[in-house]
Motif scaffolding. Sequence first.
Motif, short mmCIF file in Angstrom:
data_model
loop_
_atom_site.label_atom_id
_atom_site.label_comp_id
_atom_site.label_asym_id
_atom_site.label_seq_id
_atom_site.Cartn_x
_atom_site.Cartn_y
_atom_site.Cartn_z
N VAL A 17 -23.99 39.65 -85.24
CA VAL A 17 -25.02 38.61 -85.16
C VAL A 17 -25.48 38.44 -83.72
O VAL A 17 -26.68 38.32 -83.45
CB VAL A 17 -24.50 37.27 -85.75
CG1 VAL A 17 -25.43 36.13 -85.40
CG2 VAL A 17 -24.35 37.38 -87.26
N GLN A 18 -24.54 38.46 -82.78
CA GLN A 18 -24.91 38.36 -81.37
C GLN A 18 -25.80 39.53 -80.95
O GLN A 18 -26.80 39.33 -80.26
CB GLN A 18 -23.67 38.30 -80.49
CG GLN A 18 -22.96 36.96 -80.54
CD GLN A 18 -21.69 36.94 -79.71
OE1 GLN A 18 -21.11 38.00 -79.44
NE2 GLN A 18 -21.26 35.76 -79.33
N GLN A 19 -25.45 40.72 -81.38
CA GLN A 19 -26.26 41.89 -81.03
C GLN A 19 -27.65 41.81 -81.67
O GLN A 19 -28.65 42.15 -81.03
CB GLN A 19 -25.55 43.17 -81.48
CG GLN A 19 -24.33 43.50 -80.67
CD GLN A 19 -23.53 44.65 -81.26
OE1 GLN A 19 -23.80 45.11 -82.37
NE2 GLN A 19 -22.54 45.12 -80.52
N GLU A 20 -27.72 41.34 -82.89
CA GLU A 20 -29.00 41.21 -83.57
C GLU A 20 -29.89 40.19 -82.87
O GLU A 20 -31.08 40.43 -82.68
CB GLU A 20 -28.76 40.80 -85.03
CG GLU A 20 -30.01 40.75 -85.86
CD GLU A 20 -29.72 40.40 -87.31
OE1 GLU A 20 -30.61 39.83 -87.94
OE2 GLU A 20 -28.61 40.70 -87.80
N TYR A 21 -29.31 39.06 -82.48
CA TYR A 21 -30.08 38.04 -81.77
C TYR A 21 -30.60 38.57 -80.45
O TYR A 21 -31.74 38.33 -80.07
CB TYR A 21 -29.24 36.79 -81.55
CG TYR A 21 -29.24 35.81 -82.70
CD1 TYR A 21 -29.16 36.24 -84.02
CD2 TYR A 21 -29.31 34.45 -82.47
CE1 TYR A 21 -29.15 35.36 -85.07
CE2 TYR A 21 -29.30 33.54 -83.52
CZ TYR A 21 -29.24 34.00 -84.82
OH TYR A 21 -29.23 33.12 -85.86
N GLU A 22 -29.74 39.30 -79.71
CA GLU A 22 -30.16 39.88 -78.44
C GLU A 22 -31.30 40.87 -78.65
O GLU A 22 -32.28 40.88 -77.90
CB GLU A 22 -28.99 40.56 -77.75
CG GLU A 22 -27.97 39.61 -77.16
CD GLU A 22 -26.77 40.34 -76.58
OE1 GLU A 22 -26.82 41.58 -76.38
OE2 GLU A 22 -25.76 39.67 -76.33
N PHE A 23 -31.19 41.70 -79.66
CA PHE A 23 -32.21 42.71 -79.96
C PHE A 23 -33.55 42.05 -80.27
O PHE A 23 -34.61 42.53 -79.87
CB PHE A 23 -31.76 43.60 -81.13
CG PHE A 23 -32.76 44.62 -81.53
CD1 PHE A 23 -32.97 45.75 -80.75
CD2 PHE A 23 -33.50 44.46 -82.69
CE1 PHE A 23 -33.91 46.70 -81.13
CE2 PHE A 23 -34.45 45.40 -83.07
CZ PHE A 23 -34.65 46.53 -82.28
N GLU A 24 -33.51 40.94 -81.00
CA GLU A 24 -34.73 40.26 -81.41
C GLU A 24 -35.24 39.29 -80.35
O GLU A 24 -36.27 38.66 -80.52
CB GLU A 24 -34.51 39.53 -82.73
CG GLU A 24 -34.28 40.48 -83.89
CD GLU A 24 -34.06 39.78 -85.22
OE1 GLU A 24 -34.18 38.54 -85.26
OE2 GLU A 24 -33.78 40.47 -86.20
N GLY A 25 -34.49 39.15 -79.26
CA GLY A 25 -34.92 38.27 -78.18
C GLY A 25 -34.70 36.80 -78.45
O GLY A 25 -35.31 35.94 -77.82
#
Length: 93
Positions: A17-25
Motif C-alpha cells: 500500500v505504501q509503494q502504491e501510494y508513492e507511485f500514485e503521488g
Amino acid sequence: ANEKLQQKFTLDIFRSVQQEYEFEGIELGEVAYKDNADVLSLIEGRMGIISVLNEECVRPKGNDNAFVNKIYAMNKDAECLYKDRFFHDWEFG
C-alpha cells in the motif's frame, strides 16, 4: 503459524500500500508497524525453540526444565525472549 501469517500480512499489505501510494503521488504519513523477524528467528532459527524442542524430545530423559534452560542459554541475546521473576522453572515468554 500465527507469526508467519503476521509477517506475510505486514509485508503484503503495509508495504504494498505504501509503494502504491508513492507511485500514485498520494501523500501518506509513515505507517509504523512491528517487524516480527526476531520472533520468527527465535522460533525457527538454528538454535530456536523448534530445534531445541526436537532435540529434547529425542533425549531419553528429556524434560521441561532442561528444555527451558536450553532455550534461555542458547538465545540470551533475543530481545523477544524474557524471563519473568514469577515464572516457574519450566515457563518462558
